[in-house]
Design an enzyme around this catalytic site. Structure first.
Site, PDB file in Angstrom:
ATOM      1  N   ILE A 199       0.824  -1.208   0.000  1.00  0.00           N
ATOM      2  CA  ILE A 199       0.000   0.000   0.000  1.00  0.00           C
ATOM      3  C   ILE A 199       0.859   1.260   0.000  1.00  0.00           C
ATOM      4  O   ILE A 199       0.432   2.333  -0.423  1.00  0.00           O
ATOM      5  CB  ILE A 199      -0.938  -0.005   1.232  1.00  0.00           C
ATOM      6  CG1 ILE A 199      -2.029   1.062   1.101  1.00  0.00           C
ATOM      7  CG2 ILE A 199      -0.137   0.185   2.519  1.00  0.00           C
ATOM      8  CD1 ILE A 199      -3.076   0.979   2.216  1.00  0.00           C
ATOM      9  N   LYS A 200       2.119   1.142   0.437  1.00  0.00           N
ATOM     10  CA  LYS A 200       2.984   2.313   0.593  1.00  0.00           C
ATOM     11  C   LYS A 200       3.408   2.915  -0.743  1.00  0.00           C
ATOM     12  O   LYS A 200       3.927   4.026  -0.783  1.00  0.00           O
ATOM     13  CB  LYS A 200       4.203   1.948   1.421  1.00  0.00           C
ATOM     14  CG  LYS A 200       3.882   1.328   2.760  1.00  0.00           C
ATOM     15  CD  LYS A 200       2.960   2.205   3.583  1.00  0.00           C
ATOM     16  CE  LYS A 200       3.714   3.204   4.416  1.00  0.00           C
ATOM     17  NZ  LYS A 200       2.859   3.877   5.403  1.00  0.00           N
ATOM     18  N   ASP A 201       3.163   2.206  -1.844  1.00  0.00           N
ATOM     19  CA  ASP A 201       3.428   2.805  -3.158  1.00  0.00           C
ATOM     20  C   ASP A 201       2.614   4.077  -3.337  1.00  0.00           C
ATOM     21  O   ASP A 201       3.042   5.024  -4.008  1.00  0.00           O
ATOM     22  CB  ASP A 201       3.080   1.825  -4.274  1.00  0.00           C
ATOM     23  CG  ASP A 201       4.062   0.665  -4.370  1.00  0.00           C
ATOM     24  OD1 ASP A 201       5.081   0.680  -3.649  1.00  0.00           O
ATOM     25  OD2 ASP A 201       3.810  -0.259  -5.165  1.00  0.00           O
TER      26      ASP A 201
END
Length: 576
Positions: free
Chosen positions: A180-182
């Site tokens: 999700i950190k993209d």
């Protein structure tokens, strides 16, 4: 099944913070910055996204397409625009980036029709200002940045404990680096570019991380032409360390278990490096308000569109707090505060104590835990707890065994924070089904990262046996968790409102009796399900195991008091 500390009113702010809701049309995130996010950000593209039942739904801003041909043409135009932006190469701004030049412009009064799944099966029209829309993925992307986000929903309703409660999960592990950190890496770096703070070939980007943000930053740096340094701790899995190195930058491994104010704590090392090198730029993900903004402008709108406005509850753990703050803020705004937010917290993290017991930040102490990517040893500036309606405390074993359940029954290989989120969602489904069997609910949670990052841990039988996470062993955190939840049985609204005689009896919790607690919960549930205005905060106490209870309301607030006895350890994570 663990107790849930729940609230019926969202506070204007949490002690030690200044995060608050702005006037209609704007929101403020965090407690250390004055950054303001406006709801009228221009979003010109139509979005066609998969929804929970399969197939596709056409969601257009303002007036919808009048024919199939118009809808298809709008989609093709959107894809051409995204592909053109993606093909600009290094230095190009993200397709997720909001256009600041359009702030305050195009304040259209769009109407979102929502099918209200109450027993009366009525239909409600919600008014909102210029609701941000997400864009569809292109047929062929010019680079990986163009395919960040727009992840599908996975139906996990087979795990629900009630037939009237759906459980859906955003498959964030399908982002380019499996995390999700993209979303925030691309958004924060693109923002820094547009503000003239960084320049490819000149700036070295520095990021402190438990692993996933480091992988995402490394990917974006490779995409845009930046050198990078990522700093993590020894707790980080070998798989994530390898991923961070694979993009060509430098990885620094700091000691684990250091106090949050220790100079060699990995978060502090980021600041030190940037202070000593003028060409270094720190991502500062725990304070950078573009972190929750990334979720407000992408994940929140995606969930609303994919569920066709039927989402009733959002579940997400936190560390930087970007996911729960940004997504929760968006969903509450667009639903007129009807969507409720449940935040699970791992045993060992300090967020539960701060929210449920109002322990001051300078008195919080973390203890060790194994789940990566969630929880914290301090309260970050990107976490606004005013958007959290309820919290549940979850052990390592509960999280890890849920991961194994997901892989064996749903074919989803996910990380520990996903197990924590789904465990909380399942517990919530049980309570919603018990309290309101005639009403339909839709819970949406997130699966933040891929299980491929934890093959040496979560999916390693030897590691699970060594840490007591197998079926034939008792939960090593069970007693600590019961004590942690038991201590939170003082309503947060006001400790003085509790009947003094009852509270004083044998020095027990005001809700020491299961019968009293259940009656207390039933009354609260009746209020919550009618979305009535509530003033009190209700907290569940389960001193003997049994059912976990999750109250849901319009917010949380007030102040009870209790002390934290956890030993000091570094456990901040960042999947959420």
């Amino acid at each position: 099944s663990m107790p849930v500390a729940s609230a019926v009113r969202i506070p204007a702010a949490v002690p030690g913070t200044s995060g608050s809701r702005g006037s209609k049309g704007s929101l403020s995130f965090g407690h250390s910055r004055s950054h303001r996010l406006y709801l009228s950000r221009s979003t010109r593209l139509s979005a066609t996204v998969n929804h929970a039942g399969g197939g596709a739904g056409d969601y257009s801003r303002g007036r919808g397409a009048s024919s199939l041909e118009e809808s298809e043409e709008a989609l093709l135009n959107s894809e051409r625009e995204i592909s053109a932006a993606a093909s600009q190469g290094p230095g190009a701004s993200s397709s997720l980036e909001s256009d600041d030049n359009n702030v305050g412009a195009e304040r259209s009064n769009s109407k979102i029709n929502t099918n209200d799944t109450t027993a009366e099966n009525t239909q409600t029209t919600l008014e909102s200002e210029s609701v941000p829309q997400t864009s569809p993925p292109p047929f062929a992307a010019g680079n990986t940045g163009a395919v960040v986000g727009n992840t599908p929903l996975l139906d996990l309703s087979r795990l629900s404990k009630a037939e009237n409660v759906k459980v859906l999960a955003k498959m964030e592990f399908l982002n380019p680096t499996g995390s999700i950190k993209d979303r925030i890496a691309l958004h924060m770096i693109s923002r820094a570019e547009s503000e003239g703070k960084i320049k490819p070939g000149v700036t070295t980007i520095v990021a402190s991380t438990s692993g996933n943000t480091g992988c995402s930053v490394a990917m974006v740096c490779a995409l845009k032409g930046y050198d990078y340094i990522v700093i993590t701790s020894k707790k980080c899995s070998e798989e994530k360390r390898g991923s961070m190195r694979a993009f060509g930058g430098q990885v620094i491994i700091a000691d684990d278990g250091l106090a949050a104010d220790h100079p060699e704590h990995y978060v502090n090392l980021e600041r030190t490096l940037c202070e000593q090198n003028e060409n270094y730029f720190g991502i500062d993900q725990y304070e950078n308000q573009h972190n929750p903004e990334a979720y407000y402008t992408s994940l929140g709108p995606e969930i609303w569109q994919q569920t066709r406005g039927r989402v009733t509850h959002f579940v997400a753990g936190g560390s930087t707090g970007g996911t729960v703050t940004g997504t929760g803020a968006y969903l509450k705004h667009v639903s007129d505060n009807q969507v409720q937010v449940l935040m699970p917290d791992p045993v060992g993290s300090v967020i539960f104590e701060h929210w449920a017991k109002h322990v001051p930040e300078n008195e919080l102490q973390a203890s060790g835990y194994k789940v990566e990517g969630v929880g914290k040893d301090s309260i970050p500036g990107t976490l606004d707890l005013s958007f959290v309606d309820a919290m549940i405390s979850v052990t390592d074993k509960q999280s890890i065994q849920m991961c194994q359940t997901l892989s064996s029954t749903a074919g989803a290989l996910v990380g520990g924070s996903s197990g924590l989120n789904v465990y909380a969602a399942v517990e919530l489904s049980k309570e919603l089904g018990r309290q309101n069997p005639s009403r339909e609910f839709t819970i949406v949670t997130v699966l933040p990262d891929s299980g491929l990052k934890y093959l040496s841990k979560i999916y390693n039988q030897t590691w699970c046996e060594e840490n007591g996470f197998t079926d034939d062993e008792s939960d090593p955190q069970d007693e600590v968790n019961r004590s942690r939840c038991r201590d939170t049985a003082v309503p947060r609204a006001s400790a003085t409102e509790v009947d003094d005689d009852l509270a004083a009896e044998e020095n027990k919790s005001p809700l020491f009796s299961r019968e009293v607690a259940n009656a207390f919960l039933k009354d609260a549930a009746d209020i919550l399900t009618e979305y009535a205005a509530a003033e009190d905060v209700h907290v569940v106490d389960d001193t003997s195991g049994g059912n976990s209870n999750s109250g849901n309301g319009s917010g949380g607030g007030g102040g009870g008091n209790s002390n934290s006895n956890n030993s000091n350890s570094n456990n901040e994570q960042e999947d959420n």
